[in-house]
Scaffold this active site. Structure first.
Site, PDB file in Angstrom:
ATOM      1  NE  ARG A 123      -2.534   1.797   3.351  1.00  0.00           N
ATOM      2  CZ  ARG A 123      -3.267   2.117   4.581  1.00  0.00           C
ATOM      3  NH1 ARG A 123      -3.127   1.511   5.125  1.00  0.00           N
ATOM      4  NH2 ARG A 123      -3.275   2.820   5.310  1.00  0.00           N
ATOM      5  CB  SER A 144       8.007   6.356  -3.234  1.00  0.00           C
ATOM      6  OG  SER A 144       6.937   6.965  -4.184  1.00  0.00           O
ATOM      7  NE  ARG A 145       7.201   0.451   1.344  1.00  0.00           N
ATOM      8  CZ  ARG A 145       5.111   0.390   1.034  1.00  0.00           C
ATOM      9  NH1 ARG A 145       4.488   1.497   0.729  1.00  0.00           N
ATOM     10  NH2 ARG A 145       4.615  -0.518   0.704  1.00  0.00           N
ATOM     11  CG  LEU A 146      11.247   8.518  -0.998  1.00  0.00           C
ATOM     12  CD1 LEU A 146      11.348   8.925  -1.822  1.00  0.00           C
ATOM     13  CD2 LEU A 146      12.851   7.923  -0.244  1.00  0.00           C
TER      14      LEU A 146
END
Ligand SMILES: Cc1cc2nc3c(=O)[nH]c(=O)nc-3n(C[C@H](O)[C@H](O)[C@H](O)COP(=O)(O)O)c2cc1C
Length: 215
Positions: A10, A193-195
């Site tokens: 997600r 984006s996992r940042l």
């Protein structure tokens, strides 16, 4: 629906956490995030549920879900059986880590530090506001010990009910609160984006240092 664990992902886009919105100490931000979790997380989720990790005398970790039952300037309070596995671990190694996960808000808070027992007066005060069934359960259940079957537990409960037929159950000596005194509190806000945003508070010489960690 994803078919495999590798396909399950997600993207987190709900919010950000920047230094400008973060106070210089962690307690007020925890209060704010907790209030938002109370408003936003859907029942039956309990926003005060957290994973509590402890280590045993040989350094092996153990983790389980508990409910946070108090928070003040000293720390984060939870209640349990002092003779339980976690009770033994905290006696041998009085340190713990707790993690809250509020999925709707895409947030995690991690808290680490030393653990102390609360006073017996504090344990008594909380014990007395628990429902009768929970109070009897605290007397009846030898938490974490092996029992033969469900019937043994029900027999223990029946004996306890008999014992407290004419008197309200008082707080057992083997049951009470612990307070985690935070030395590190990290607020994690999921981002695209996992940042993700990670703001970490670390206690140094009695003052809080705030720093950003890479996601
Ligand atoms: C949602 C939830 C809340 C829980 N709350 C508590 C709690 O506040 N205190 C407690 O002793 N156990 C609580 N438990 C049970 C613990 O997870 C655990 O089974 C128990 O404390 C024994 O752990 P131990 O054998 O590591 O000592 C809860 C479990 C769940 C799933």
């Amino acid at each position: 629906m994803p078919q495999t664990l590798a396909d399950m992902r997600r993207d987190y886009t709900r919010a950000g956490l920047c230094e400008a919105d973060a106070p210089l100490e962690p307690f007020s931000l925890f209060h704010l995030w907790f209030a938002e979790a109370m408003k936003t997380e859907q029942l039956p989720v309990e926003p005060n549920a957290m994973s509590l990790a402890t280590v045993d005398a040989s350094g092996r970790p153990h983790c389980r879900v508990l409910l946070l039952k108090g928070l003040d300037e000293r720390g984060f309070t939870f209640f349990s059986n002092y003779d339980s596995a976690k009770g033994q671990q905290l006696k041998a190694r009085p340190f713990a880590a707790m993690t809250f996960f509020w999925p709707t808000l895409e947030r995690q808070v991690r808290i680490e530090g030393q653990v102390e027992r609360v006073t017996s007066q504090e344990s008594d005060a909380y014990f007395q506001v628990r429902p009768l069934g929970s109070r009897l359960g605290a007397w009846a259940s030898p938490q974490s010990q092996v029992i033969r079957d469900r019937v043994e537990l029900e027999d223990l409960l029946a004996l306890t009910e008999k014992r407290f037929l004419d008197q309200a159950p008082h707080c057992p000596g083997h049951w009470g609160g612990y307070r985690l005194l935070p030395e590190r509190v990290e607020f994690w806000q999921g981002r695209a984006s996992r940042l993700h945003d990670r703001l970490n508070y670390r206690l140094e010489k009695g003052g809080w240092i705030r720093e950003r960690l890479a996601p």
